[in-house]
Design a protein around this motif. Sequence first.
Motif, mmCIF file in Angstrom:
data_model
loop_
_atom_site.group_PDB
_atom_site.id
_atom_site.type_symbol
_atom_site.label_atom_id
_atom_site.label_comp_id
_atom_site.label_asym_id
_atom_site.label_seq_id
_atom_site.Cartn_x
_atom_site.Cartn_y
_atom_site.Cartn_z
ATOM 1 N N LEU A 75 0.874 -1.167 0.000
ATOM 2 C CA LEU A 75 0.000 0.000 0.000
ATOM 3 C C LEU A 75 0.911 1.217 0.000
ATOM 4 C CD1 LEU A 75 -2.589 1.647 0.208
ATOM 5 C CD2 LEU A 75 -2.520 1.290 2.689
ATOM 6 N N GLY A 76 0.912 1.947 -1.118
ATOM 7 C CA GLY A 76 1.745 3.126 -1.271
ATOM 8 C C GLY A 76 0.925 4.393 -1.162
ATOM 9 N N MET A 77 1.351 5.289 -0.292
ATOM 10 C CA MET A 77 0.650 6.555 -0.056
ATOM 11 C C MET A 77 1.586 7.709 -0.407
ATOM 12 S SD MET A 77 -0.860 5.238 3.583
ATOM 13 C CE MET A 77 0.520 4.105 3.833
ATOM 14 N N VAL A 78 1.105 8.605 -1.243
ATOM 15 C CA VAL A 78 1.913 9.712 -1.733
ATOM 16 C C VAL A 78 1.350 11.024 -1.183
ATOM 17 C CG1 VAL A 78 2.761 10.909 -3.791
ATOM 18 C CG2 VAL A 78 2.411 8.423 -3.851
ATOM 19 N N ASN A 79 2.206 11.819 -0.555
ATOM 20 C CA ASN A 79 1.834 13.155 -0.102
ATOM 21 C C ASN A 79 1.845 14.039 -1.350
ATOM 22 O OD1 ASN A 79 1.392 15.525 1.274
ATOM 23 N ND2 ASN A 79 3.289 15.445 2.446
ATOM 24 N N CYS A 80 0.659 14.406 -1.838
ATOM 25 C CA CYS A 80 0.594 15.127 -3.110
ATOM 26 C C CYS A 80 -0.547 16.136 -3.119
ATOM 27 C CB CYS A 80 0.441 14.150 -4.266
ATOM 28 S SG CYS A 80 -1.055 13.157 -4.218
ATOM 29 N N THR A 81 -0.491 16.995 -4.108
ATOM 30 C CA THR A 81 -1.547 17.983 -4.314
ATOM 31 C C THR A 81 -2.787 17.265 -4.867
ATOM 32 O OG1 THR A 81 -0.725 18.450 -6.542
ATOM 33 C CG2 THR A 81 0.092 19.855 -4.741
ATOM 34 N N PRO A 82 -3.968 17.866 -4.691
ATOM 35 C CA PRO A 82 -5.199 17.234 -5.172
ATOM 36 C C PRO A 82 -5.225 16.979 -6.679
ATOM 37 C CG PRO A 82 -5.733 18.985 -3.633
ATOM 38 C CD PRO A 82 -4.250 19.082 -3.904
ATOM 39 N N ASP A 83 -4.504 17.784 -7.461
ATOM 40 C CA ASP A 83 -4.526 17.596 -8.909
ATOM 41 C C ASP A 83 -3.453 16.642 -9.425
ATOM 42 O OD1 ASP A 83 -2.550 19.456 -8.218
ATOM 43 O OD2 ASP A 83 -2.646 20.447 -10.164
ATOM 44 N N PHE A 84 -2.569 16.137 -8.554
ATOM 45 C CA PHE A 84 -1.547 15.176 -8.972
ATOM 46 C C PHE A 84 -2.197 13.804 -9.102
ATOM 47 C CE2 PHE A 84 1.820 12.082 -8.254
ATOM 48 C CZ PHE A 84 2.766 12.506 -9.169
ATOM 49 N N SER A 85 -1.979 13.133 -10.240
ATOM 50 C CA SER A 85 -2.673 11.859 -10.466
ATOM 51 C C SER A 85 -1.748 10.708 -10.852
ATOM 52 C CB SER A 85 -3.744 12.042 -11.551
ATOM 53 O OG SER A 85 -3.145 12.458 -12.761
ATOM 54 N N ASP A 86 -0.439 10.876 -10.687
ATOM 55 C CA ASP A 86 0.503 9.820 -11.069
ATOM 56 C C ASP A 86 1.077 9.079 -9.866
ATOM 57 O OD1 ASP A 86 0.271 10.117 -13.826
ATOM 58 O OD2 ASP A 86 1.754 11.735 -13.883
ATOM 59 N N GLN A 87 0.254 8.845 -8.851
ATOM 60 C CA GLN A 87 0.721 8.121 -7.659
ATOM 61 C C GLN A 87 1.334 6.758 -8.019
ATOM 62 O OE1 GLN A 87 -2.345 9.520 -7.927
ATOM 63 N NE2 GLN A 87 -2.504 11.016 -6.282
ATOM 64 N N PRO A 88 0.744 5.988 -8.960
ATOM 65 C CA PRO A 88 1.372 4.707 -9.303
ATOM 66 C C PRO A 88 2.800 4.860 -9.826
ATOM 67 C CG PRO A 88 -0.888 4.737 -10.068
ATOM 68 C CD PRO A 88 -0.567 6.139 -9.618
ATOM 69 N N LEU A 89 3.070 5.922 -10.573
ATOM 70 C CA LEU A 89 4.429 6.131 -11.084
ATOM 71 C C LEU A 89 5.393 6.474 -9.954
ATOM 72 C CD1 LEU A 89 3.648 8.145 -14.349
ATOM 73 C CD2 LEU A 89 4.019 5.679 -14.072
ATOM 74 N N VAL A 90 4.925 7.186 -8.944
ATOM 75 C CA VAL A 90 5.753 7.482 -7.773
ATOM 76 C C VAL A 90 6.102 6.176 -7.050
ATOM 77 C CG1 VAL A 90 5.780 8.555 -5.480
ATOM 78 C CG2 VAL A 90 4.906 9.832 -7.450
ATOM 79 N N ILE A 91 5.101 5.359 -6.787
ATOM 80 C CA ILE A 91 5.307 4.125 -6.017
ATOM 81 C C ILE A 91 6.160 3.112 -6.791
ATOM 82 C CG2 ILE A 91 4.139 2.226 -4.782
ATOM 83 C CD1 ILE A 91 3.979 5.037 -3.445
ATOM 84 N N ASN A 92 6.287 3.290 -8.104
ATOM 85 C CA ASN A 92 7.206 2.440 -8.870
ATOM 86 C C ASN A 92 8.629 2.514 -8.328
ATOM 87 O OD1 ASN A 92 5.330 1.366 -10.616
ATOM 88 N ND2 ASN A 92 5.824 2.748 -12.312
ATOM 89 N N GLY A 93 9.005 3.632 -7.717
ATOM 90 C CA GLY A 93 10.342 3.724 -7.119
ATOM 91 C C GLY A 93 10.567 2.646 -6.073
ATOM 92 N N TYR A 94 9.553 2.360 -5.285
ATOM 93 C CA TYR A 94 9.590 1.275 -4.292
ATOM 94 C C TYR A 94 9.554 -0.081 -4.990
ATOM 95 C CZ TYR A 94 7.667 -1.938 -0.778
ATOM 96 O OH TYR A 94 7.432 -3.015 0.052
ATOM 97 N N SER A 95 8.582 -0.239 -5.881
ATOM 98 C CA SER A 95 8.363 -1.538 -6.527
ATOM 99 C C SER A 95 9.566 -1.982 -7.347
ATOM 100 C CB SER A 95 7.119 -1.474 -7.418
ATOM 101 O OG SER A 95 5.969 -1.221 -6.642
ATOM 102 N N GLU A 96 10.195 -1.062 -8.043
ATOM 103 C CA GLU A 96 11.364 -1.415 -8.853
ATOM 104 C C GLU A 96 12.509 -1.912 -7.982
ATOM 105 O OE1 GLU A 96 11.977 2.183 -11.104
ATOM 106 O OE2 GLU A 96 10.179 1.808 -12.332
ATOM 107 N N LEU A 97 12.722 -1.279 -6.829
ATOM 108 C CA LEU A 97 13.802 -1.725 -5.950
ATOM 109 C C LEU A 97 13.489 -3.100 -5.353
ATOM 110 C CD1 LEU A 97 16.580 -0.944 -4.738
ATOM 111 C CD2 LEU A 97 15.318 -0.300 -2.705
ATOM 112 N N MET A 98 12.235 -3.315 -4.964
ATOM 113 C CA MET A 98 11.870 -4.629 -4.416
ATOM 114 C C MET A 98 12.060 -5.722 -5.473
ATOM 115 S SD MET A 98 11.237 -4.567 -1.277
ATOM 116 C CE MET A 98 11.005 -3.356 -0.007
#
Length: 154
Positions: free
Chosen positions: A95-118
Amino acid sequence: MNTPSKRIQELGLVLPPAPPPAGLYKPVLVVENFLYVSGQGPMNTDGSLFTGRVGDNLNLEDGKRAARQVALTMLATITTHFGNIDRIKRLVKTLGMVNCTPDFSDQPLVINGYSELMAEVFGPDHGVGVRSAVGMMLPGQVAVEIEAMFELHT
């Protein structure tokens, strides 16, 4: 066979200090053959937190770097509070949670940083599990928080 601990060494990864619990909870908990890891923030190697808001003072790449740092923090927490990381068979859920502005919609791309390392540490099959990525306000203005569940070798 490459174990997760060998992959960490081969990749030259530097784990930050494991953060102390910030409330009344267990950093990790084993139930049967599953390891649950409480939400982790991006702890830097100097013990400071990677803070900011994606879409405001952080861009997508900053957010992705923060998520990768959460992966390193989680590996440090597992090692400190659970022990041998080679006892982990696979990543099950993130479960990836991104501190972002209401108009930001690329949370999955942010969480890829975690997923790629795992995926690098546990392999392209065992390092990839099911996942959710959402935007929200996070405590202490951390850029990303991630919790995960792992299956252990029996």
